[in-house]
Design a protein around this motif. Structure first.
Motif, PDB file in Angstrom:
ATOM      1  N   PHE A  40       0.826  -1.210   0.000  1.00 35.43           N
ATOM      2  CA  PHE A  40       0.000   0.000   0.000  1.00 35.43           C
ATOM      3  C   PHE A  40       0.858   1.258   0.000  1.00 35.43           C
ATOM      4  CE2 PHE A  40      -1.739   3.378   2.751  1.00 35.43           C
ATOM      5  CZ  PHE A  40      -2.735   3.849   1.891  1.00 35.43           C
ATOM      6  N   TRP A  41       1.712   1.411   1.026  1.00 35.00           N
ATOM      7  CA  TRP A  41       2.490   2.644   1.109  1.00 35.00           C
ATOM      8  C   TRP A  41       3.618   2.665   0.075  1.00 35.00           C
ATOM      9  CZ3 TRP A  41       7.658   2.286   1.958  1.00 35.00           C
ATOM     10  CH2 TRP A  41       8.153   1.139   2.607  1.00 35.00           C
ATOM     11  N   LEU A  42       4.134   1.476  -0.279  1.00 30.89           N
ATOM     12  CA  LEU A  42       5.206   1.425  -1.272  1.00 30.89           C
ATOM     13  C   LEU A  42       4.690   1.847  -2.648  1.00 30.89           C
ATOM     14  CD1 LEU A  42       8.183   0.637  -1.018  1.00 30.89           C
ATOM     15  CD2 LEU A  42       7.579  -1.639  -1.835  1.00 30.89           C
ATOM     16  N   THR A  43       3.502   1.392  -3.003  1.00 32.66           N
ATOM     17  CA  THR A  43       2.901   1.786  -4.282  1.00 32.66           C
ATOM     18  C   THR A  43       2.568   3.269  -4.291  1.00 32.66           C
ATOM     19  OG1 THR A  43       1.957  -0.423  -4.581  1.00 32.66           O
ATOM     20  CG2 THR A  43       0.998   1.364  -5.871  1.00 32.66           C
ATOM     21  N   LEU A  44       2.055   3.751  -3.169  1.00 31.84           N
ATOM     22  CA  LEU A  44       1.720   5.174  -3.072  1.00 31.84           C
ATOM     23  C   LEU A  44       2.943   6.052  -3.289  1.00 31.84           C
ATOM     24  CD1 LEU A  44      -0.250   7.489  -2.326  1.00 31.84           C
ATOM     25  CD2 LEU A  44       0.348   7.069   0.076  1.00 31.84           C
ATOM     26  N   CYS A  45       4.030   5.722  -2.617  1.00 33.01           N
ATOM     27  CA  CYS A  45       5.226   6.579  -2.676  1.00 33.01           C
ATOM     28  C   CYS A  45       6.054   6.359  -3.944  1.00 33.01           C
ATOM     29  CB  CYS A  45       6.093   6.334  -1.443  1.00 33.01           C
ATOM     30  SG  CYS A  45       5.322   6.808   0.115  1.00 33.01           S
ATOM     31  N   LEU A  46       6.423   5.098  -4.205  1.00 33.82           N
ATOM     32  CA  LEU A  46       7.342   4.804  -5.307  1.00 33.82           C
ATOM     33  C   LEU A  46       6.630   4.400  -6.581  1.00 33.82           C
ATOM     34  CD1 LEU A  46      10.210   2.904  -3.451  1.00 33.82           C
ATOM     35  CD2 LEU A  46      10.005   5.340  -3.962  1.00 33.82           C
ATOM     36  N   LEU A  72      -0.198   5.936   9.293  1.00 31.79           N
ATOM     37  CA  LEU A  72      -1.290   5.755  10.245  1.00 31.79           C
ATOM     38  C   LEU A  72      -2.054   4.433  10.083  1.00 31.79           C
ATOM     39  CD1 LEU A  72      -2.892   9.291  10.764  1.00 31.79           C
ATOM     40  CD2 LEU A  72      -1.539   7.921  12.378  1.00 31.79           C
ATOM     41  N   PRO A  73      -2.346   3.988   8.848  1.00 31.78           N
ATOM     42  CA  PRO A  73      -3.080   2.716   8.731  1.00 31.78           C
ATOM     43  C   PRO A  73      -2.346   1.523   9.341  1.00 31.78           C
ATOM     44  CG  PRO A  73      -3.214   3.944   6.681  1.00 31.78           C
ATOM     45  CD  PRO A  73      -2.211   4.651   7.535  1.00 31.78           C
ATOM     46  N   SER A  74      -1.021   1.587   9.448  1.00 32.48           N
ATOM     47  CA  SER A  74      -0.288   0.468  10.046  1.00 32.48           C
ATOM     48  C   SER A  74      -0.618   0.317  11.527  1.00 32.48           C
ATOM     49  CB  SER A  74       1.223   0.661   9.864  1.00 32.48           C
ATOM     50  OG  SER A  74       1.706   1.733  10.658  1.00 32.48           O
ATOM     51  N   VAL A  75      -1.168   1.374  12.125  1.00 28.05           N
ATOM     52  CA  VAL A  75      -1.614   1.325  13.519  1.00 28.05           C
ATOM     53  C   VAL A  75      -3.133   1.149  13.602  1.00 28.05           C
ATOM     54  CG1 VAL A  75      -1.749   2.616  15.690  1.00 28.05           C
ATOM     55  CG2 VAL A  75       0.322   2.742  14.295  1.00 28.05           C
TER      56      VAL A  75
END
Length: 296
Positions: A40-46, A72-75
């Protein structure tokens, strides 16, 4: 006969997964969650922000929002939707809480203190607009948290597999194999991150080639220490960690990394000459040269 074969197959699958995954159900679920969350965050950023150069229109607010949306979603997700293994546990006993606390402390220290070693020793600089603390962008605190969660959970799985593979070897060879695994994987992760963000133009280095080679070794020092220490959380059956033990362990790992980085700064110095125009405007840490003159 068919049921017997299926039972044997299930046993083989459980044994195979046990070579990679934690025996503790809460830890197993936590590691799988953090791995599944990474795309999720990797696709968003890179995969979106960097290749489409959306950052060219970012202000301080957009950079902060990018960090918050990534971290935040990781928490929130495991808090609101706990896994089956965690539903009957007090929140303080859940592995994802312990892992989050350990990484939160370690990555905070890494950003607040160690990033200044990147400025002084590796010739790095952040040039994108951002709200900062100790001259470190708030966004990097947030992104480092999810990055480090991914790195350390992956290290857990790999190191656990190596330990199971060498379990029958002499003790000395087991130790050598595990140390070699930690050293190689630490350098690989450090190099991979440096290479992965090469297309982001506002994280600059005086000499990118030196950063890829020697700088990655410097960065890998973080993980030489942290990977084996992080893995110990709830790894042994019957030895659950409480949150105070988790926090103290993370702070101990952070202190050891700080000592090693400062020894590099004192005895080896910068990996390349750093021009005045490329040096960070703030010394950041009171034991760095120039700080005494700055506060007088």
């Amino acid at each position: 006969m068919k049921d017997k074969k299926e039972s044997v197959k299930d046993d083989d699958d459980d044994q195979c997964s046990g070579l990679w995954l934690a025996p503790n159900p809460s830890k197993r679920w936590g590691e799988i969650f953090f791995l599944c969350y990474t795309p999720f965050w990797l696709t968003l950023c890179l995969g979106i922000v960097v290749p489409f150069k959306l950052y060219e229109n970012f202000t301080e607010l957009e950079y902060l929002l990018l960090g918050l949306i990534s971290a935040l979603p990781s928490v929130l997700v495991p808090m609101l939707f706990p896994g089956k293994a965690d539903r009957h546990l007090d929140w303080r006993c859940r592995y994802w809480v312990k892992a989050t606390l350990w990484i939160m402390i370690f990555s905070y220290v890494g950003n607040y203190f160690w990033t200044h070693y990147f400025f002084k020793v590796l010739g790095a600089s952040y040039t994108f607009p951002s709200w900062r603390m100790n001259d470190i962008p708030h966004t990097t605190f947030l992104l480092a948290h999810v990055c480090f969660l991914f790195y350390h959970v992956t290290s857990n799985i790999i190191l656990r597999r190596v330990r199971n593979f060498v379990a029958g070897w002499p003790d000395k060879l087991q130790w050598i194999a595990q140390v070699a695994c930690i050293l190689v994987f630490s350098y690989f992760i450090a190099f991979l991150e440096t290479f992965a963000i090469a297309n982001f133009p506002y994280y600059e280095f005086v000499d990118r080639r030196s950063m890829y080679t020697v700088g990655s070794l410097f960065y890998a020092i973080y993980f030489f220490v942290s990977f084996p220490m992080f893995m110990r959380i709830d790894e042994k059956p019957g030895d659950p960690w409480d949150l105070s033990r988790v926090a103290i362990d993370s702070l101990g790992a952070a202190m050891l990394v700080t000592i090693i980085l400062d020894l590099w700064r004192i005895f080896l110095g910068p990996i390349v000459p750093i021009p005045e125009t490329k040096q960070c405007l703030q010394t950041g840490l009171p034991w760095f040269p120039g700080h005494a003159n700055e506060v007088r």
